[in-house]
Design a protein around this motif. Structure first.
Motif, PDB file in Angstrom:
ATOM      1  N   THR A   5       0.848  -1.186   0.000  1.00 40.68           N
ATOM      2  CA  THR A   5       0.000   0.000   0.000  1.00 40.68           C
ATOM      3  C   THR A   5       0.883   1.236   0.000  1.00 40.68           C
ATOM      4  O   THR A   5       1.889   1.289   0.718  1.00 40.68           O
ATOM      5  CB  THR A   5      -0.921   0.016   1.235  1.00 40.68           C
ATOM      6  N   PHE A   6       0.501   2.235  -0.796  1.00 43.71           N
ATOM      7  CA  PHE A   6       1.232   3.487  -0.863  1.00 43.71           C
ATOM      8  C   PHE A   6       0.352   4.607  -0.320  1.00 43.71           C
ATOM      9  O   PHE A   6      -0.790   4.765  -0.752  1.00 43.71           O
ATOM     10  CB  PHE A   6       1.623   3.818  -2.303  1.00 43.71           C
ATOM     11  N   LEU A   7       0.893   5.362   0.611  1.00 40.48           N
ATOM     12  CA  LEU A   7       0.203   6.544   1.124  1.00 40.48           C
ATOM     13  C   LEU A   7       1.026   7.769   0.742  1.00 40.48           C
ATOM     14  O   LEU A   7       2.181   7.908   1.150  1.00 40.48           O
ATOM     15  CB  LEU A   7       0.020   6.466   2.637  1.00 40.48           C
ATOM     16  N   THR A  45      -1.712   4.773 -14.592  1.00 39.10           N
ATOM     17  CA  THR A  45      -1.415   3.378 -14.277  1.00 39.10           C
ATOM     18  C   THR A  45      -2.615   2.662 -13.688  1.00 39.10           C
ATOM     19  O   THR A  45      -2.773   1.449 -13.886  1.00 39.10           O
ATOM     20  CB  THR A  45      -0.241   3.290 -13.300  1.00 39.10           C
ATOM     21  N   GLY A  46      -3.463   3.387 -12.944  1.00 36.86           N
ATOM     22  CA  GLY A  46      -4.656   2.775 -12.380  1.00 36.86           C
ATOM     23  C   GLY A  46      -4.378   1.648 -11.404  1.00 36.86           C
ATOM     24  O   GLY A  46      -5.247   0.820 -11.133  1.00 36.86           O
ATOM     25  N   VAL A  47      -3.152   1.601 -10.865  1.00 32.61           N
ATOM     26  CA  VAL A  47      -2.781   0.499  -9.988  1.00 32.61           C
ATOM     27  C   VAL A  47      -3.454   0.660  -8.629  1.00 32.61           C
ATOM     28  O   VAL A  47      -3.640   1.779  -8.139  1.00 32.61           O
ATOM     29  CB  VAL A  47      -1.248   0.419  -9.844  1.00 32.61           C
ATOM     30  N   GLY A  48      -3.844  -0.449  -8.029  1.00 33.73           N
ATOM     31  CA  GLY A  48      -4.526  -0.406  -6.740  1.00 33.73           C
ATOM     32  C   GLY A  48      -3.572  -0.182  -5.578  1.00 33.73           C
ATOM     33  O   GLY A  48      -2.359  -0.062  -5.749  1.00 33.73           O
ATOM     34  N   GLY A  49      -4.136  -0.128  -4.374  1.00 35.92           N
ATOM     35  CA  GLY A  49      -3.325   0.021  -3.172  1.00 35.92           C
ATOM     36  C   GLY A  49      -2.775   1.418  -2.970  1.00 35.92           C
ATOM     37  O   GLY A  49      -1.710   1.599  -2.371  1.00 35.92           O
ATOM     38  N   GLN A  50      -3.497   2.440  -3.467  1.00 38.98           N
ATOM     39  CA  GLN A  50      -3.033   3.819  -3.374  1.00 38.98           C
ATOM     40  C   GLN A  50      -3.932   4.613  -2.427  1.00 38.98           C
ATOM     41  O   GLN A  50      -5.164   4.522  -2.494  1.00 38.98           O
ATOM     42  CB  GLN A  50      -3.039   4.489  -4.743  1.00 38.98           C
ATOM     43  N   VAL A  51      -3.299   5.421  -1.581  1.00 38.47           N
ATOM     44  CA  VAL A  51      -4.016   6.319  -0.684  1.00 38.47           C
ATOM     45  C   VAL A  51      -3.456   7.722  -0.879  1.00 38.47           C
ATOM     46  O   VAL A  51      -2.238   7.926  -0.832  1.00 38.47           O
ATOM     47  CB  VAL A  51      -3.852   5.913   0.795  1.00 38.47           C
ATOM     48  N   LEU A  52      -4.339   8.689  -1.135  1.00 39.87           N
ATOM     49  CA  LEU A  52      -3.942  10.091  -1.177  1.00 39.87           C
ATOM     50  C   LEU A  52      -4.374  10.741   0.120  1.00 39.87           C
ATOM     51  O   LEU A  52      -5.568  10.784   0.432  1.00 39.87           O
ATOM     52  CB  LEU A  52      -4.611  10.807  -2.358  1.00 39.87           C
ATOM     53  N   ASP A 195     -12.974   8.104  -7.509  1.00 37.18           N
ATOM     54  CA  ASP A 195     -13.954   7.265  -8.210  1.00 37.18           C
ATOM     55  C   ASP A 195     -13.298   6.005  -8.778  1.00 37.18           C
ATOM     56  O   ASP A 195     -13.970   4.975  -8.940  1.00 37.18           O
ATOM     57  CB  ASP A 195     -14.602   8.059  -9.342  1.00 37.18           C
ATOM     58  N   MET A 196     -11.989   6.079  -9.075  1.00 36.20           N
ATOM     59  CA  MET A 196     -11.259   4.924  -9.605  1.00 36.20           C
ATOM     60  C   MET A 196     -10.870   3.926  -8.519  1.00 36.20           C
ATOM     61  O   MET A 196     -10.375   2.843  -8.814  1.00 36.20           O
ATOM     62  CB  MET A 196      -9.984   5.392 -10.323  1.00 36.20           C
ATOM     63  N   GLY A 197     -11.025   4.312  -7.251  1.00 35.05           N
ATOM     64  CA  GLY A 197     -10.687   3.401  -6.170  1.00 35.05           C
ATOM     65  C   GLY A 197      -9.524   3.833  -5.314  1.00 35.05           C
ATOM     66  O   GLY A 197      -9.152   3.132  -4.360  1.00 35.05           O
ATOM     67  N   VAL A 198      -8.915   4.986  -5.619  1.00 35.93           N
ATOM     68  CA  VAL A 198      -7.871   5.519  -4.741  1.00 35.93           C
ATOM     69  C   VAL A 198      -8.544   6.003  -3.458  1.00 35.93           C
ATOM     70  O   VAL A 198      -9.512   6.772  -3.508  1.00 35.93           O
ATOM     71  CB  VAL A 198      -7.117   6.675  -5.425  1.00 35.93           C
ATOM     72  N   GLU A 199      -8.041   5.560  -2.328  1.00 32.77           N
ATOM     73  CA  GLU A 199      -8.634   5.995  -1.061  1.00 32.77           C
ATOM     74  C   GLU A 199      -8.156   7.397  -0.728  1.00 32.77           C
ATOM     75  O   GLU A 199      -6.972   7.714  -0.858  1.00 32.77           O
ATOM     76  CB  GLU A 199      -8.270   5.037   0.075  1.00 32.77           C
ATOM     77  N   ILE A 200      -9.076   8.231  -0.269  1.00 31.00           N
ATOM     78  CA  ILE A 200      -8.739   9.580   0.170  1.00 31.00           C
ATOM     79  C   ILE A 200      -8.731   9.603   1.693  1.00 31.00           C
ATOM     80  O   ILE A 200      -9.704   9.217   2.339  1.00 31.00           O
ATOM     81  CB  ILE A 200      -9.754  10.613  -0.361  1.00 31.00           C
TER      82      ILE A 200
END
Length: 395
Positions: A5-7, A45-52, A195-200
């Motif tokens: 996971t990336f924050l 990239t649309g890669v999962g596991g991303q948090v902004l 909307d793409m699934g990046v967690e805010i």
């Protein structure tokens, strides 16, 4: 293999005072540069596991620019036709463009030349050292110095970079118009990414160190007291308001926020409990806090301890606590810049595979760092690193 996971923590102090005046233009300039780079790379990239992790004071300033409420002297100087620049506007114009990482400056030989023309000049000497074509070039190159890495996504930026010098007033008008649109473009990208699934996620409203608001004496648990001890301050009400205001502000913008990155990763037992009282679902901080709590390292030459790959709760209640892998996070933040960007991405992914090899499949590794600071020191401004990283992670 353990999940990754990336924050990305995105923040700026409040440069805009109550009168609407902007005292430093970093929100706007970075909106054209590093913030846009990260947002575009995540979208591509649309890669999962991303948090902004978006802080309210950062978003608040983007909104002020978008809505025309930010009185920014540099923006005014950029937007003024060159022949109409006043001595004060010229002073403002030369104040900011050269506060760059050497790699940013190296992309723009004309900007380096202008810096040489101004070397050692006193304020009253500056106008005599810059002819009108110099000033026009400086106006355009000030924006391009930050925007250059985004040329792959922004045709106007690519076109003006190819021109290099001798910019026209129409060039200046177009790039300033583009710059003015960047804060709104970023806000739209953040909504699109959500909307793409990046967690805010977010942080307390004005980015305070919550444990210190709850009582400055807590610092004694981390550093030796100075002569005479720590100043005494405690305001639980202020601390609670920063959490509440952040939640309310993010909700107003349409972001459903469950987690917080505590500013500077600062936590304490009382702070964690306060977050829990306000129904914060999770917090993320540094592995050093977990190691100090357990009494032994949780990563290093011997590998990654299983304790780092699982969430924790303090006394079995309150928000889930996640601890970042410091080595992997610091590689992105401070070391990858020393390598060609595609090579750095490959090295990083190999390191995450190695670190997680002996961890349980249901575990996870958290990489957390500032999302704007590293890219200016990368050879290509971070664009190749981030896009290649996304490609490799998606494999």
């Amino acid at each position: 293999m353990a999940k990754r996971t990336f924050l990305w923590h995105l923040h700026q102090p409040r440069y805009r005072t109550a009168d609407g005046r902007v005292h430093a233009p970093w929100v706007l300039l970075h909106a054209a540069g590093e913030y846009l780079t990260l947002a575009y790379a995540l979208k591509q990239t649309g890669v999962g596991g991303q948090v902004l992790n978006l802080t309210p004071v950062f978003l608040e300033q983007l909104l002020a620019y978008q809505q025309g409420r930010a009185q920014d002297p540099l923006l005014a100087a950029l937007a003024t036709p060159t022949s109409e620049l006043s001595p004060q506007s010229i002073k403002e114009l030369v104040r900011w463009p050269f506060m760059l990482h050497p790699r940013q400056l190296s992309r723009l030989p004309r900007l380096r030349a202008l810096a040489g023309q101004l070397a050692g000049a006193k304020d009253d000497e500056i106008p005599s050292r810059l002819a009108l074509p110099d000033l026009t070039d400086l106006q355009v190159l000030t924006v391009l110095a930050y925007a250059a890495p985004n040329a792959r996504w922004e045709p106007l930026v690519a076109e003006l970079l190819a021109k290099r010098r001798g910019f026209s007033q129409e060039d200046r008008r177009l790039i300033v118009e583009w710059l003015v649109g960047c804060p709104g473009k970023l806000l739209a990208l953040y909504r699109e990414l959500a909307d793409m699934g990046v967690e805010i996620a977010t942080s307390p409203y004005a980015h305070p160190l919550l444990p210190l608001l709850l009582g400055t004496q807590v610092a004694a648990a981390s550093v030796p007291p100075p002569p005479g001890g720590f100043p005494v301050f405690r305001s639980r009400e202020d601390a609670a308001q920063h959490v509440q205001k952040a939640q309310a502000f993010m909700a107003e913008l349409g972001f459903s926020v469950q987690g917080f990155w505590p500013p500077e990763g600062a936590v304490s037992e009382e702070a964690v409990a306060l977050y829990g009282e306000h129904e914060v679902a999770w917090l993320a901080t540094d592995e050093g806090i977990l190691a100090a709590s357990l009494g032994h390292p949780v990563s290093g030459e011997t590998g990654v301890a299983a304790e780092l790959a699982v969430p924790w709760r303090l006394h079995g209640q309150g928000p889930l606590l996640f601890f970042r892998h410091r080595g992997l996070s610091d590689f992105v933040g401070f070391k990858a810049q020393e390598l060609p960007e595609a090579e750095a991405a490959q090295h990083f992914v190999a390191a995450t595979v190695s670190a997680s090899r002996h961890l349980p499949a249901e575990g996870g590794l958290l990489v957390a760092l500032d999302g704007e600071n590293p890219w200016s020191s990368y050879p290509e401004g971070g664009t190749t690193f981030l896009t290649r990283l996304g490609e490799l992670l998606a494999m």
